[in-house]
Write a protein that holds these residues in place. Structure first.
Motif, PDB file in Angstrom:
ATOM      1  N   PRO A 113       0.671  -1.243  -0.150  1.00  0.00           N
ATOM      2  CA  PRO A 113       0.168  -0.240  -0.024  1.00  0.00           C
ATOM      3  C   PRO A 113       0.960   1.336   0.188  1.00  0.00           C
ATOM      4  CG  PRO A 113      -0.086  -1.158   2.244  1.00  0.00           C
ATOM      5  CD  PRO A 113       0.455  -2.116   1.345  1.00  0.00           C
ATOM      6  N   PHE A 114       2.026   1.111   0.284  1.00  0.00           N
ATOM      7  CA  PHE A 114       2.784   2.493   0.766  1.00  0.00           C
ATOM      8  C   PHE A 114       3.829   2.569  -0.424  1.00  0.00           C
ATOM      9  CE2 PHE A 114       4.720  -1.065   3.263  1.00  0.00           C
ATOM     10  CZ  PHE A 114       5.812  -1.082   2.477  1.00  0.00           C
ATOM     11  N   ASP A 115       3.899   1.482  -1.556  1.00  0.00           N
ATOM     12  CA  ASP A 115       4.589   1.944  -2.744  1.00  0.00           C
ATOM     13  C   ASP A 115       4.202   0.753  -3.835  1.00  0.00           C
ATOM     14  OD1 ASP A 115       6.626   2.255  -4.554  1.00  0.00           O
ATOM     15  OD2 ASP A 115       8.214   1.548  -3.390  1.00  0.00           O
ATOM     16  N   HIS A 116       3.458   1.602  -4.747  1.00  0.00           N
ATOM     17  CA  HIS A 116       3.081   0.494  -5.602  1.00  0.00           C
ATOM     18  C   HIS A 116       4.192  -0.008  -6.536  1.00  0.00           C
ATOM     19  CE1 HIS A 116      -1.303   1.376  -6.293  1.00  0.00           C
ATOM     20  NE2 HIS A 116      -1.291   1.178  -5.001  1.00  0.00           N
ATOM     21  N   ARG A 117       5.293   0.239  -6.391  1.00  0.00           N
ATOM     22  CA  ARG A 117       6.404  -0.420  -7.504  1.00  0.00           C
ATOM     23  C   ARG A 117       6.732  -1.857  -6.798  1.00  0.00           C
ATOM     24  NH1 ARG A 117      10.569   4.584  -7.048  1.00  0.00           N
ATOM     25  NH2 ARG A 117      10.114   4.439  -4.835  1.00  0.00           N
ATOM     26  N   MET A 118       6.415  -1.845  -5.451  1.00  0.00           N
ATOM     27  CA  MET A 118       6.606  -3.233  -4.804  1.00  0.00           C
ATOM     28  C   MET A 118       5.675  -4.214  -5.088  1.00  0.00           C
ATOM     29  SD  MET A 118       9.504  -2.575  -3.383  1.00  0.00           S
ATOM     30  CE  MET A 118       9.820  -4.098  -2.321  1.00  0.00           C
ATOM     31  N   LEU A 119       5.658  -5.006  -6.138  1.00  0.00           N
ATOM     32  CA  LEU A 119       4.702  -5.909  -6.515  1.00  0.00           C
ATOM     33  C   LEU A 119       4.691  -7.145  -5.717  1.00  0.00           C
ATOM     34  CD1 LEU A 119       2.759  -7.085  -8.634  1.00  0.00           C
ATOM     35  CD2 LEU A 119       4.292  -8.103  -9.847  1.00  0.00           C
ATOM     36  N   VAL A 120       3.594  -7.583  -5.154  1.00  0.00           N
ATOM     37  CA  VAL A 120       3.478  -8.636  -4.093  1.00  0.00           C
ATOM     38  C   VAL A 120       2.951  -9.607  -4.796  1.00  0.00           C
ATOM     39  CG1 VAL A 120       2.155  -9.401  -2.049  1.00  0.00           C
ATOM     40  CG2 VAL A 120       2.900  -6.948  -2.227  1.00  0.00           C
ATOM     41  N   GLN A 121       2.024  -9.632  -5.873  1.00  0.00           N
ATOM     42  CA  GLN A 121       1.745 -10.788  -6.772  1.00  0.00           C
ATOM     43  C   GLN A 121       1.158 -10.724  -7.962  1.00  0.00           C
ATOM     44  OE1 GLN A 121      -1.129 -13.395  -4.493  1.00  0.00           O
ATOM     45  NE2 GLN A 121      -1.157 -15.017  -5.955  1.00  0.00           N
ATOM     46  N   ASN A 122       1.349 -11.334  -8.914  1.00  0.00           N
ATOM     47  CA  ASN A 122       0.411 -11.028 -10.024  1.00  0.00           C
ATOM     48  C   ASN A 122      -0.853 -11.799 -10.042  1.00  0.00           C
ATOM     49  OD1 ASN A 122       1.189  -9.093 -11.918  1.00  0.00           O
ATOM     50  ND2 ASN A 122       3.143 -10.135 -12.308  1.00  0.00           N
ATOM     51  N   LEU A 123      -1.964 -11.580 -10.180  1.00  0.00           N
ATOM     52  CA  LEU A 123      -2.858 -12.483 -10.137  1.00  0.00           C
ATOM     53  C   LEU A 123      -3.390 -13.094 -11.532  1.00  0.00           C
ATOM     54  CD1 LEU A 123      -5.298 -10.279  -7.697  1.00  0.00           C
ATOM     55  CD2 LEU A 123      -3.624 -12.318  -7.005  1.00  0.00           C
ATOM     56  N   SER A 124      -4.312 -14.076 -11.572  1.00  0.00           N
ATOM     57  CA  SER A 124      -4.711 -14.659 -12.737  1.00  0.00           C
ATOM     58  C   SER A 124      -5.107 -13.504 -13.888  1.00  0.00           C
ATOM     59  CB  SER A 124      -5.618 -15.799 -12.446  1.00  0.00           C
ATOM     60  OG  SER A 124      -7.027 -15.406 -11.982  1.00  0.00           O
ATOM     61  N   THR A 125      -5.047 -14.013 -15.025  1.00  0.00           N
ATOM     62  CA  THR A 125      -5.439 -13.220 -16.297  1.00  0.00           C
ATOM     63  C   THR A 125      -6.676 -14.164 -16.610  1.00  0.00           C
ATOM     64  OG1 THR A 125      -3.559 -12.228 -16.728  1.00  0.00           O
ATOM     65  CG2 THR A 125      -4.901 -12.477 -18.368  1.00  0.00           C
ATOM     66  N   MET A 126      -7.919 -13.219 -16.750  1.00  0.00           N
ATOM     67  CA  MET A 126      -9.051 -14.026 -17.376  1.00  0.00           C
ATOM     68  C   MET A 126      -9.415 -13.579 -18.491  1.00  0.00           C
ATOM     69  SD  MET A 126     -12.778 -14.591 -15.336  1.00  0.00           S
ATOM     70  CE  MET A 126     -12.069 -15.538 -14.003  1.00  0.00           C
ATOM     71  N   ALA A 127      -9.244 -14.309 -19.762  1.00  0.00           N
ATOM     72  CA  ALA A 127      -9.632 -13.991 -21.241  1.00  0.00           C
ATOM     73  C   ALA A 127     -10.842 -14.242 -21.605  1.00  0.00           C
ATOM     74  CB  ALA A 127      -8.589 -14.687 -22.031  1.00  0.00           C
ATOM     75  N   PHE A 128     -11.450 -13.406 -22.648  1.00  0.00           N
ATOM     76  CA  PHE A 128     -12.816 -13.468 -23.127  1.00  0.00           C
ATOM     77  C   PHE A 128     -12.637 -13.870 -24.443  1.00  0.00           C
ATOM     78  CE2 PHE A 128     -12.979 -10.819 -19.075  1.00  0.00           C
ATOM     79  CZ  PHE A 128     -14.173 -11.543 -18.714  1.00  0.00           C
ATOM     80  N   ASN A 129     -13.608 -14.465 -24.825  1.00  0.00           N
ATOM     81  CA  ASN A 129     -13.833 -14.878 -26.490  1.00  0.00           C
ATOM     82  C   ASN A 129     -14.968 -14.287 -26.897  1.00  0.00           C
ATOM     83  OD1 ASN A 129     -11.544 -16.340 -26.579  1.00  0.00           O
ATOM     84  ND2 ASN A 129     -12.267 -18.469 -25.923  1.00  0.00           N
ATOM     85  N   ASN A 130     -15.075 -13.429 -27.919  1.00  0.00           N
ATOM     86  CA  ASN A 130     -16.175 -12.901 -28.732  1.00  0.00           C
ATOM     87  C   ASN A 130     -16.834 -11.824 -27.641  1.00  0.00           C
ATOM     88  OD1 ASN A 130     -15.670 -14.576 -30.901  1.00  0.00           O
ATOM     89  ND2 ASN A 130     -16.632 -16.208 -30.096  1.00  0.00           N
TER      90      ASN A 130
END
Length: 260
Positions: A113-130
């Motif tokens: 919360p105090f520094d957005h440059r510090m990445l904690v975790q990349n969450l899943s990517t949800m793709a959409f078709n059509n």
């Protein structure tokens, strides 16, 4: 007394902060309901979430003019996320432009919360078709994510992004950039619970100090000894009967004889 007044002021501050906390929560619930009205489920028929999540590379795209996004945590206005368990949110998109929008995917990440440059975790990517949103239409897209079960409980920042295309040009909107509260699985203790328990203990301590002060002041009053002035007094005749035959009566009779 100065300490008692200080404790009273502290208690009033606790009560006022609790009141404003409840007001803020009510306002948050109202805002969530207002956003939910905006997020209408009008996804075009044939649009669905892809079963095979693609590895989509997210660039630093700009939002398209006339495209607005909102985010709603269904039945979770506190935005509480249990570590290791899935959490659902709804992404609302409103297309006020003249061309149709092709929705590509939704992605999110967790930061300090105090520094957005510090990445904690990349969450899943949800793709959409059509998935598309025609002009002057608003639609809802679900996004399910789960933070790591090893993530320590606390407050973190969640940044959610939706990527789309208009006339084959990529754009993206940040639909959420705010805090979430990560808790342990099965944990019943929350920040609000800790606050209320602390408030109750502070009030109990304050009450105990007040009772102790009252008892001390009462005991001091009872220990005060009133002084009584003793002056001359006359001896009752009945007392002479008790003094008959004593050295006192003999000395008194001798004095009378000498006077005669």
């Amino acid at each position: 007394m100065a300490k008692i007044r200080a404790f009273f002021i502290l208690a009033l501050l606790f009560l006022s902060s609790s009141f404003f906390l409840q007001v803020a929560r009510s306002q948050s619930d109202l805002d969530a309901e207002a956003d939910a009205e905006l997020v209408a489920e009008t996804v075009e028929e044939g649009s669905h979430v892809s079963d095979d999540i693609q590895d989509i590379g997210f660039g630093n795209f700009n939002p398209a003019p006339g495209v607005e996004t909102v985010c709603v945590f269904p039945k979770n206005s506190a935005k509480s996320v249990v570590a290791g368990q899935e959490t659902e949110l709804l992404v609302g998109m409103k297309n006020e432009g003249e061309q149709s929008i092709k929705v590509i995917a939704v992605h999110a990440s967790v930061h300090l919360p105090f520094d957005h440059r510090m990445l904690v975790q990349n969450l899943s990517t949800m793709a959409f078709n059509n998935a598309s949103v025609p002009a002057s239409v608003q639609a809802t897209f679900p996004y399910i994510f789960a933070v790591s079960k090893f993530l320590q409980p606390g407050t973190f920042d969640l940044v959610g992004t939706i990527v789309y295309e208009i006339d084959q040009l990529p754009y993206q909107n940040t639909f959420y950039n705010g805090t979430i509260e990560v808790t342990e699985a099965g944990g019943l203790v929350s920040v609000e619970t800790v606050f209320l328990v602390s408030l109750g203990l502070a009030l109990l301590v304050l009450l105990g100090l007040w009772v102790r002060t009252q008892l001390q002041s009462l005991s001091k009053k009872t220990k005060k000894i009133t002084k009584v002035e003793v002056g001359t007094r006359t001896v009752d005749a009945s007392m002479d009967e008790w003094l008959q035959g004593t050295a006192y009566t003999q000395s008194q009779s001798n004095k009378l004889k000498k006077k005669k």
